[in-house]
Design an enzyme around this catalytic site. Sequence first.
Site, short mmCIF file in Angstrom:
data_model
loop_
_atom_site.label_atom_id
_atom_site.label_comp_id
_atom_site.label_asym_id
_atom_site.label_seq_id
_atom_site.Cartn_x
_atom_site.Cartn_y
_atom_site.Cartn_z
N LYS A 189 -0.04 4.53 4.40
CA LYS A 189 -0.85 3.77 5.37
C LYS A 189 -0.11 3.16 6.33
CE LYS A 189 -3.95 -0.31 5.02
NZ LYS A 189 -4.90 0.36 5.55
N HIS A 237 1.08 -1.29 -0.11
CA HIS A 237 0.04 -0.06 0.01
C HIS A 237 0.89 1.24 -0.08
CE1 HIS A 237 -2.95 -2.91 1.42
NE2 HIS A 237 -3.96 -2.12 1.20
#
Length: 264
Positions: A151, A147
Amino acid sequence: MGGAVLEAAVSAGLNPVPVSFGGPEDSGKIVQVGGKEIKLHGPSERESILSSVYAEYPNLIVIDYTAPAAVNENAELYAKVGVPFVMGTTGGDRERLYKTVADANIYAVISPQMGKQVVAFLAAMEIMAEQFPGAFSGYKLQVMESHQASKLDTSGTAKAVISCFQKLGVSFELDQIQQIRDPKLQMEMVGVPEEYLAGHAFHMYHLTSPDDTVSFEFQHNVCGRSIYAEGTVDAVLFLAKKVQSKADKRIYDMIDVLREGNMR
């Protein structure tokens, strides 16, 4: 995510209220998204602003995408004001989150995964785990998830899929997940296009039999945020119907939204 959801909401014909919340440094700022001017308010004025906005817009549904550390305080605010909300934020104390909302008896859709097609995949995994427990007993599992660097927490989707594999007989702990957050590795090792380094979700689950003669691989790669934004709008429309029909006040999830059959 806030900007992506706002654009999807405007495109769907919804009428966003021109108010949002942020950190202390955001208070008083005006942002332009999807042709709308949105005024940001800091933490100190959240309760008074939300209460007045809810009084002015009684059909209000709050959409929550924030940092994991803000999950529980935000839910407590929505519970105190009594406003329905859709939360796509992952992380936080999930047990406390669900208890807060249940005790307040308000409408909410809470889901760590808002992408409709990914949710359908998760539902299929849960059905397989329920109907064929132990089907992968003894198999080894490798999990990789990539990600954007911002994140901070482990993917909620990966946790849900791993839970299904555990019910299917696979021994695997969450600390065995290979998390990729380095942009260089994301491009070179994972294959993330450079233009999506700031917003993507690549997942790979690789199963190998005890004697290494059989392997299975499940993979889902998402570039950008549109899949989550569209699913969030569907969740808002779903929850609005529940409020209008005076259905049970409870916590719904994206599988409830899928089962309703009102996907656009």
